[in-house]
Design a protein around this motif. Structure first.
Motif, PDB file in Angstrom:
ATOM      1  N   VAL A   1       0.847  -1.106   0.000  1.00 57.79           N
ATOM      2  CA  VAL A   1       0.000   0.000   0.000  1.00 57.79           C
ATOM      3  C   VAL A   1       0.904   1.180   0.000  1.00 57.79           C
ATOM      4  N   SER A   2       0.743   1.911  -0.837  1.00 58.41           N
ATOM      5  CA  SER A   2       1.440   3.167  -0.778  1.00 58.41           C
ATOM      6  C   SER A   2       0.719   4.055   0.197  1.00 58.41           C
ATOM      7  N   PRO A   3       1.435   4.719   1.121  1.00 54.12           N
ATOM      8  CA  PRO A   3       0.754   5.553   2.092  1.00 54.12           C
ATOM      9  C   PRO A   3      -0.088   6.607   1.397  1.00 54.12           C
ATOM     10  N   ASN A   4      -1.322   6.778   1.895  1.00 57.64           N
ATOM     11  CA  ASN A   4      -2.219   7.779   1.356  1.00 57.64           C
ATOM     12  C   ASN A   4      -2.297   8.984   2.281  1.00 57.64           C
ATOM     13  N   VAL A   5      -2.654  10.116   1.740  1.00 55.94           N
ATOM     14  CA  VAL A   5      -2.778  11.326   2.542  1.00 55.94           C
ATOM     15  C   VAL A   5      -4.253  11.628   2.738  1.00 55.94           C
ATOM     16  N   GLY A   6      -4.560  12.419   3.770  1.00 55.08           N
ATOM     17  CA  GLY A   6      -5.923  12.827   4.015  1.00 55.08           C
ATOM     18  C   GLY A   6      -6.789  11.745   4.614  1.00 55.08           C
ATOM     19  N   LEU A   7      -6.204  10.773   5.306  1.00 58.06           N
ATOM     20  CA  LEU A   7      -6.971   9.692   5.883  1.00 58.06           C
ATOM     21  C   LEU A   7      -7.213   9.945   7.360  1.00 58.06           C
ATOM     22  N   GLY A   8      -8.251   9.289   7.910  1.00 59.66           N
ATOM     23  CA  GLY A   8      -8.529   9.401   9.327  1.00 59.66           C
ATOM     24  C   GLY A   8      -7.487   8.684  10.149  1.00 59.66           C
ATOM     25  N   SER A   9      -7.513   8.917  11.451  1.00 58.61           N
ATOM     26  CA  SER A   9      -6.496   8.342  12.326  1.00 58.61           C
ATOM     27  C   SER A   9      -6.563   6.824  12.342  1.00 58.61           C
ATOM     28  N   THR A  10      -7.788   6.249  12.305  1.00 56.81           N
ATOM     29  CA  THR A  10      -7.877   4.791  12.325  1.00 56.81           C
ATOM     30  C   THR A  10      -7.330   4.190  11.037  1.00 56.81           C
ATOM     31  N   GLN A  11      -7.537   4.875   9.907  1.00 56.62           N
ATOM     32  CA  GLN A  11      -6.997   4.375   8.642  1.00 56.62           C
ATOM     33  C   GLN A  11      -5.487   4.499   8.610  1.00 56.62           C
ATOM     34  N   LEU A  12      -4.960   5.595   9.178  1.00 55.78           N
ATOM     35  CA  LEU A  12      -3.515   5.757   9.232  1.00 55.78           C
ATOM     36  C   LEU A  12      -2.892   4.666  10.092  1.00 55.78           C
ATOM     37  N   LYS A  13      -3.580   4.297  11.188  1.00 55.58           N
ATOM     38  CA  LYS A  13      -3.075   3.220  12.032  1.00 55.58           C
ATOM     39  C   LYS A  13      -3.062   1.906  11.259  1.00 55.58           C
ATOM     40  N   ALA A  14      -4.081   1.698  10.441  1.00 55.15           N
ATOM     41  CA  ALA A  14      -4.133   0.480   9.644  1.00 55.15           C
ATOM     42  C   ALA A  14      -2.980   0.429   8.659  1.00 55.15           C
ATOM     43  N   ILE A  15      -2.686   1.579   8.023  1.00 58.65           N
ATOM     44  CA  ILE A  15      -1.571   1.634   7.081  1.00 58.65           C
ATOM     45  C   ILE A  15      -0.254   1.386   7.804  1.00 58.65           C
ATOM     46  N   ASP A  16      -0.088   2.006   8.979  1.00 60.11           N
ATOM     47  CA  ASP A  16       1.129   1.781   9.763  1.00 60.11           C
ATOM     48  C   ASP A  16       1.270   0.308  10.122  1.00 60.11           C
ATOM     49  N   ALA A  17       0.144  -0.313  10.499  1.00 55.20           N
ATOM     50  CA  ALA A  17       0.186  -1.731  10.854  1.00 55.20           C
ATOM     51  C   ALA A  17       0.557  -2.581   9.657  1.00 55.20           C
ATOM     52  N   LEU A  18       0.020  -2.239   8.485  1.00 54.00           N
ATOM     53  CA  LEU A  18       0.313  -3.003   7.274  1.00 54.00           C
ATOM     54  C   LEU A  18       1.792  -2.945   6.934  1.00 54.00           C
ATOM     55  N   GLU A  19       2.404  -1.780   7.120  1.00 53.97           N
ATOM     56  CA  GLU A  19       3.802  -1.612   6.746  1.00 53.97           C
ATOM     57  C   GLU A  19       4.736  -2.434   7.626  1.00 53.97           C
ATOM     58  N   THR A  20       4.254  -2.865   8.789  1.00 52.69           N
ATOM     59  CA  THR A  20       5.094  -3.669   9.679  1.00 52.69           C
ATOM     60  C   THR A  20       4.654  -5.128   9.726  1.00 52.69           C
ATOM     61  N   MET A  21       3.615  -5.484   8.972  1.00 54.06           N
ATOM     62  CA  MET A  21       3.136  -6.872   8.980  1.00 54.06           C
ATOM     63  C   MET A  21       4.064  -7.773   8.182  1.00 54.06           C
ATOM     64  N   GLU A  22       4.089  -9.033   8.595  1.00 59.35           N
ATOM     65  CA  GLU A  22       4.866 -10.013   7.853  1.00 59.35           C
ATOM     66  C   GLU A  22       4.237 -10.238   6.485  1.00 59.35           C
ATOM     67  N   GLY A  23       5.059 -10.577   5.522  1.00 62.50           N
ATOM     68  CA  GLY A  23       4.550 -10.858   4.188  1.00 62.50           C
ATOM     69  C   GLY A  23       4.738  -9.737   3.196  1.00 62.50           C
ATOM     70  N   ALA A  24       5.178  -8.556   3.672  1.00 57.22           N
ATOM     71  CA  ALA A  24       5.494  -7.463   2.744  1.00 57.22           C
ATOM     72  C   ALA A  24       6.883  -7.744   2.193  1.00 57.22           C
ATOM     73  N   THR A  25       6.923  -8.373   1.028  1.00 56.94           N
ATOM     74  CA  THR A  25       8.152  -8.960   0.518  1.00 56.94           C
ATOM     75  C   THR A  25       8.741  -8.149  -0.622  1.00 56.94           C
ATOM     76  N   MET A  26      10.048  -7.996  -0.610  1.00 56.55           N
ATOM     77  CA  MET A  26      10.750  -7.343  -1.698  1.00 56.55           C
ATOM     78  C   MET A  26      10.663  -8.215  -2.957  1.00 56.55           C
ATOM     79  N   PRO A  27      10.684  -7.635  -4.156  1.00 56.35           N
ATOM     80  CA  PRO A  27      10.996  -6.224  -4.421  1.00 56.35           C
ATOM     81  C   PRO A  27       9.799  -5.285  -4.330  1.00 56.35           C
TER      82      PRO A  27
END
Length: 205
Positions: free
Chosen positions: A15-41
């Motif tokens: 997910v590319s971070p989005n702008v203009g989102l609510g706090s709960t959505q931002l928390k979801a994005i933050d959580a996604l960026e640290t979840m396992e399975g986000a694999t390079m490249p």
């Protein structure tokens, strides 16, 4: 619903971070960026924008769906290959119905007696109930992908991992997700090839 959850699980792995989102959505994005399975490249990738749909709990639900569908797909694809190779269980699946008579591919499931299908679905239902009734629930901080079996621990715990470090377990969980994603694509491909002639052009080369 099953197909939606499958595609959702595949998409949420990356997910590319989005702008203009609510706090709960931002928390979801933050959580996604640290979840396992986000694999390079690719890293974190969410082309359908599913992260925008809700909160961290929504994200946990999608991940749980991805894990479940990944595991089913891995079993299904390996089972498909074994069946296509002509390998069957010895004996009968029901009185007068040998395993060898079931056939291959989608025909094998169609030829399973109704009582056998009900038993399979009942077993899967028991696993689903086990995961959904654990305390705490995976939407409230519980373990994602954990299938409790009484005092035996988890039904889904690979051999030799009970003494593994958390870092090693994290690596194994990421591998499981990646293999599961490939298996979901693979089993959908063989379903398509078996049901719709010409739907997989590479098979015609």
């Amino acid at each position: 619903i099953t197909l939606y959850a499958t595609f959702a699980g595949v998409a949420l792995g990356f997910v590319s971070p989005n702008v203009g989102l609510g706090s709960t959505q931002l928390k979801a994005i933050d959580a996604l960026e640290t979840m396992e399975g986000a694999t390079m490249p690719m890293g974190v990738w969410d082309p359908l924008g599913l992260t925008d749909l809700g909160t961290e709990k929504t994200l946990a639900w999608f991940r749980a769906a991805e894990i479940k569908h990944s595991r089913v797909a891995m079993f299904a694809f390996v089972g498909w290959l074994v069946g296509e190779a002509g390998i069957t269980f010895p004996g009968d699946i029901a009185t007068g119905v040998p395993f060898s008579s079931l056939g291959k591919g989608l025909d094998a499931w169609a030829n399973v007696p109704d009582a056998g299908k009900l038993q399979i679905l009942a077993f899967l239902g028991m696993i689903e109930i086990s995961t959904e009734t654990q305390k705490p629930h995976y939407l409230c901080g519980g373990k994602l992908g954990y299938i409790p079996v009484g005092n035996l621990g988890s039904l889904w715990l690979p051999w030799g991992t009970s003494k593994a470090s958390e870092a090693d377990l994290s690596t194994l969980r990421s591998k499981e997700l990646n293999n599961g994603r490939l298996a979901m694509i693979a089993i959908m491909s063989v379903f398509a090839a078996s049901s719709v002639p010409g739907s997989v052009p590479l098979l015609n080369l």
